[in-house]
Scaffold this motif. Structure first.
Motif, mmCIF file in Angstrom:
data_model
loop_
_atom_site.group_PDB
_atom_site.id
_atom_site.type_symbol
_atom_site.label_atom_id
_atom_site.label_comp_id
_atom_site.label_asym_id
_atom_site.label_seq_id
_atom_site.Cartn_x
_atom_site.Cartn_y
_atom_site.Cartn_z
ATOM 1 N N TYR A 56 7.061 1.925 2.833
ATOM 2 C CA TYR A 56 6.191 2.935 3.440
ATOM 3 C C TYR A 56 6.836 4.319 3.360
ATOM 4 O O TYR A 56 6.207 5.291 2.957
ATOM 5 C CB TYR A 56 5.944 2.533 4.893
ATOM 6 N N SER A 57 8.120 4.398 3.712
ATOM 7 C CA SER A 57 8.725 5.731 3.717
ATOM 8 C C SER A 57 9.024 6.209 2.296
ATOM 9 O O SER A 57 9.036 7.405 2.042
ATOM 10 C CB SER A 57 9.966 5.782 4.607
ATOM 11 N N ASN A 59 13.931 12.006 6.039
ATOM 12 C CA ASN A 59 14.057 10.565 6.279
ATOM 13 C C ASN A 59 15.510 10.130 6.254
ATOM 14 O O ASN A 59 15.983 9.443 7.146
ATOM 15 C CB ASN A 59 13.322 9.771 5.187
ATOM 16 N N SER A 88 14.013 4.591 9.127
ATOM 17 C CA SER A 88 12.876 4.551 8.199
ATOM 18 C C SER A 88 13.047 3.448 7.165
ATOM 19 O O SER A 88 12.171 3.223 6.349
ATOM 20 C CB SER A 88 12.710 5.900 7.511
ATOM 21 N N THR A 111 10.710 15.673 2.485
ATOM 22 C CA THR A 111 10.350 14.460 3.219
ATOM 23 C C THR A 111 11.463 13.430 3.102
ATOM 24 O O THR A 111 11.857 12.797 4.085
ATOM 25 C CB THR A 111 9.038 13.861 2.673
ATOM 26 N N ALA A 149 6.993 5.621 -0.184
ATOM 27 C CA ALA A 149 5.694 6.106 -0.658
ATOM 28 C C ALA A 149 5.382 7.471 -0.068
ATOM 29 O O ALA A 149 4.643 8.257 -0.648
ATOM 30 C CB ALA A 149 4.590 5.114 -0.297
ATOM 31 N N SER A 150 5.968 7.779 1.101
ATOM 32 C CA SER A 150 5.641 9.055 1.722
ATOM 33 C C SER A 150 6.506 10.179 1.186
ATOM 34 O O SER A 150 6.318 11.329 1.559
ATOM 35 C CB SER A 150 5.757 8.955 3.241
ATOM 36 N N VAL A 151 7.478 9.869 0.327
ATOM 37 C CA VAL A 151 8.362 10.935 -0.183
ATOM 38 C C VAL A 151 7.632 12.028 -0.976
ATOM 39 O O VAL A 151 7.931 13.200 -0.757
ATOM 40 C CB VAL A 151 9.524 10.329 -0.972
ATOM 41 N N PRO A 152 6.672 11.796 -1.853
ATOM 42 C CA PRO A 152 6.142 10.529 -2.289
ATOM 43 C C PRO A 152 6.790 10.065 -3.580
ATOM 44 O O PRO A 152 6.864 10.805 -4.535
ATOM 45 C CB PRO A 152 4.686 10.876 -2.554
ATOM 46 N N ASN A 153 7.253 8.814 -3.572
ATOM 47 C CA ASN A 153 7.736 8.209 -4.810
ATOM 48 C C ASN A 153 6.959 6.916 -4.977
ATOM 49 O O ASN A 153 7.441 5.832 -4.690
ATOM 50 C CB ASN A 153 9.243 7.967 -4.732
ATOM 51 N N ILE A 154 5.702 7.077 -5.395
ATOM 52 C CA ILE A 154 4.774 5.947 -5.387
ATOM 53 C C ILE A 154 5.193 4.881 -6.389
ATOM 54 O O ILE A 154 5.066 3.691 -6.137
ATOM 55 C CB ILE A 154 3.342 6.461 -5.631
ATOM 56 N N SER A 155 5.772 5.305 -7.522
ATOM 57 C CA SER A 155 6.187 4.318 -8.524
ATOM 58 C C SER A 155 7.260 3.393 -7.975
ATOM 59 O O SER A 155 7.171 2.172 -8.118
ATOM 60 C CB SER A 155 6.721 5.034 -9.770
ATOM 61 N N ASP A 210 17.855 8.942 9.398
ATOM 62 C CA ASP A 210 18.436 7.605 9.506
ATOM 63 C C ASP A 210 19.917 7.689 9.861
ATOM 64 O O ASP A 210 20.414 6.921 10.681
ATOM 65 C CB ASP A 210 18.244 6.832 8.199
ATOM 66 N N GLN A 250 1.712 12.581 4.339
ATOM 67 C CA GLN A 250 1.531 11.332 3.609
ATOM 68 C C GLN A 250 0.061 11.136 3.245
ATOM 69 O O GLN A 250 -0.262 10.727 2.131
ATOM 70 C CB GLN A 250 2.023 10.168 4.465
ATOM 71 N N CYS A 271 5.221 3.293 -14.655
ATOM 72 C CA CYS A 271 5.144 4.731 -14.864
ATOM 73 C C CYS A 271 6.138 5.405 -13.951
ATOM 74 O O CYS A 271 5.977 5.383 -12.746
ATOM 75 C CB CYS A 271 3.752 5.257 -14.520
#
Lengths: 443, 240
Positions: free
Chosen positions: B201-202, A403, B192, A399, B204-210, A407, A86, A23
């Protein structure tokens, strides 16, 4: 037989994992049900509220005493980018987010794009409250949409220069009024064995505050598409200035918000901090041995005689998606950020500066602060607040921006690449992150 | 709104430079740290097993003790030891920057080695205890020295234990998360995207879980392939 079962179970697990990740997040905003209805709940209500303001429970206790039927439980967390956001995103995904959460202005668009905010415009008294708040803060919580209010502004973060008055005086160094003076002072301080400042690798929002002061913008939205300009002229100007400071070893390089960083301030190694009004709390809790020796001056300027200021942080109280009691939650959020007692309590414990117009007139903001040698520091911040450009816009993936730029900054601090390179790669990765989330971008 | 994207997220993983460079970083880490750690573990186990060493019970416990320290606590402790201003050994840490971009990977390797060497030693040591004493008697009758016994009898017989600990270490290396994450609060050098799990981990925190989920699957497969390859290679060698 046993082997085939195991193999099949493995294949199923792999398939499930594939399906889960197949998805892709598409689309941006499902057109929000404008306003909708917002009715009071029957019977007693219990709300949960996550915040990282020191001492927020004191303000909440006032509400709980006055409203026996709407009891609010405070959950504390790390500061937003330090973990609370988060947690919110994960909790939203899992459908058990707290009713209310503290969200900084720069993170609101991210939550909006992820559909994590409840529109509370239809709740009683919310739309009418607009006139109570400083103009720019209100446009940040409505995103310019009709019939929409996604959070109540809490505080703002006008920036100024915290400096060690005692050390500057002992060394006979003038308080810098321009960035050129600041650099000259940095060299003098280096000769004394100290550093004028710490260049923070990860406080990209503070860097944005410096760009904000310079008149730059990182994001603009013309209604159709986003334009990303991390590498705008003003942005590069600020980057080049600090790159020079880093190359000449005029700034310390401690990771911010750590014991090492606190120790450097507490031991008088670092002499100034460009920070927002709430930073007053950071210094007094992180460097207790320096009590009475600090003072606050306006930010240094690019041209002598100017009075531009940046903004760093500032929060809102948002009702998170899925709350069962949006009406009560909205009423609490409004009370917390407009009531004189609540604002005074939050200032006493967290040194925050309210986002309401009248908040600035509360007696607490005309008092001298002992830690700062009795200086009436809020007068400096009030003056700075009036100079903050109201049009600065935050992008929908901050976010990720923080990040990626952090970096790059980390590389610049250790000598590989420059701050300018970091902004350039941040620009590219931000555009691809927006595209990956199907958010329209102008090239 | 979510739509079925087929393999788009997997394509994105393979195009993600940061993810692959983090895998490269932990592979380098593993190539150096795993042999060193297992080498030390083997030497310690042989010493404990040697009849010449006194107080082996005490040393066995002493070497194993760090494993009882949770890895996060160990990382915090070492972070303070390394830190230039807060360390009790500032004389050393101010001249050698353990937390610089070039050194931090090896400083983390040291923490990981400190925590896990005793654990691996114990596995190897128990394999040594399982060797029947008749073999030693035969060797001694043939006039073999302790060194010779260790080299020609003990080490070949504990190879399966070494393979096991090696596989565990490879898996652990690819999944490195706690130590680098804790080190982020001691140095700016840990980005990160320092290790694959930090990247996930980072993301997923964007969040870009897919995308984070797709990265996790790819990492799991990579771990599987690598462990399996090592297993196959070592089995072929022991068979030959």
């Amino acid at each position: 037989m046993a082997i085939t079962t195991v193999a099949r179970a493995g294949a199923m697990a792999a398939l499930a994992a594939l399906a889960l990740t197949a998805c892709s997040t598409g689309g941006t905003d499902a057109p929000g049900a404008a306003g909708g209805d917002c009715a009071p709940s029957d019977g007693p209500v219990e709300l949960t509220f996550t915040s990282w303001l020191p001492g927020i429970d004191e303000a909440v206790a006032i509400w709980n005493d006055e409203n026996p039927d709407v009891q609010v439980t405070v959950q504390t967390g790390p500061n937003g980018n330090g973990g609370t956001y988060q947690n919110f995103f994960n909790q939203l995904e899992a459908g058990n987010a707290p009713d209310l959460g503290q969200i900084e202005f720069d993170a609101l668009p991210n939550f909006r794009v992820q559909d994590g905010l409840e529109n509370i415009a239809a709740c009683e008294g919310i739309v009418e409250a607009e006139s109570q708040f400083v103009d720019w803060t209100w446009s940040q919580v409505t995103f310019g949409e009709e019939d929409a209010v996604y959070a109540i502004p809490q505080d703002t973060g006008p920036m100024a220069l915290f400096y060690r008055a005692d050390l500057f005086e002992a060394a006979g160094i003038e308080i810098p009024e321009t960035w050129e003076d600041y650099r000259a002072a940095a060299a003098q301080i280096r000769e004394e064995g100290g550093y004028i400042n710490n260049f923070s690798q990860s406080d990209i929002n503070a860097f944005a505050g410096l760009v904000w002061q310079t008149g730059g913008e990182w994001f603009t939205n013309d209604g159709d598409a986003w334009e990303v300009s991390l590498t705008g002229d003003e942005s590069l100007q600020v980057a080049e200035y600090w790159q020079g400071m880093i190359e000449d070893d005029l700034v310390a390089k401690y990771p911010p918000w750590t014991d090492e960083w606190n120790a450097a301030y507490n031991s008088s190694e670092i002499w100034t901090w460009l920070s927002a009004v709430w930073g007053a709390n950071t210094i007094l809790s992180g460097a207790p041995d320096t009590a009475g020796n600090w003072a606050v001056a306006p930010m240094p300027q690019w041209e002598a005689g100017e009075s531009a200021a940046g903004n760093w942080g500032g929060s809102t109280t948002a009702v998170l998606k899925g709350s069962d009691h949006p009406y009560e939650a909205a009423q609490f959020a409004l009370w917390l950020n407009t009531d004189a007692d609540a604002l005074t309590a939050m200032n006493r414990t967290a040194q925050i500066y309210p986002a309401t117009v009248e908040g600035a007139d509360l007696p607490v903001f005309s008092e001298g602060v002992e830690f700062y040698g009795g200086q009436k520091i809020y007068e400096v911040f009030a003056a700075a607040g009036a100079e903050v450009d109201p049009d600065f816009t935050w992008g929908p993936t901050m976010t990720q921006v923080y990040n990626d730029v952090a970096d790059g900054f980390s590389g610049a601090l250790s000598g590989s690449g420059t701050l300018m390179d970091a902004l350039e790669s941040g620009q590219a990765s931000t555009i691809s992150a927006l595209e990956a989330a199907s958010i329209p971008v102008k090239e | 709104m979510q739509v079925f994207g087929g393999f788009t997220q997997y394509v994105a993983v393979f195009e993600n430079e940061a993810f692959w460079s983090s895998i490269g970083r932990v592979l380098l880490f593993g190539a150096v740290q795993v042999p060193i750690m297992l080498g030390i573990a083997l030497i310690l186990a042989l010493l404990l097993d040697s009849p010449l060493v006194r107080g082996s019970k005490f040393f066995r416990l002493a070497f194993f003790a760090p494993y009882a320290v949770p890895s996060v606590i160990a990382a915090i402790m070492w972070g303070f030891l390394y830190s230039p201003n807060l360390s009790p050994f500032t004389g050393v840490t101010q001249s050698v920057d353990f937390l610089s971009a070039g050194n931090v990977l090896w400083s983390i390797a040291n923490v990981v080695t400190w925590v896990y060497v005793g654990y691996n030693m114990l596995i190897i040591y128990s394999a040594l205890l399982a060797i029947p004493s008749e073999i030693y008697e035969a060797a001694r009758l043939d006039g073999a020295s302790q060194l010779r016994i260790a080299w020609s009898i003990k080490i070949p017989l504990v190879v399966p234990a070494l393979v096991l600990t090696g596989i565990f270490s490879i898996i652990g290396t690819l999944q490195l998360l706690a130590e680098p994450q804790v080190f982020q609060s001691f140095t700016s050098a840990v980005t990160s995207t320092f290790t694959p799990n930090l990247t996930i981990y980072s993301t997923a925190s964007v969040p870009n879980i897919s995308l984070a989920a797709a990265m996790s699957v790819v990492l799991a497969l990579a771990t599987f392939v690598l462990s399996f390859t090592v297993l196959k290679l070592t089995q072929r060698r022991t068979a030959a």
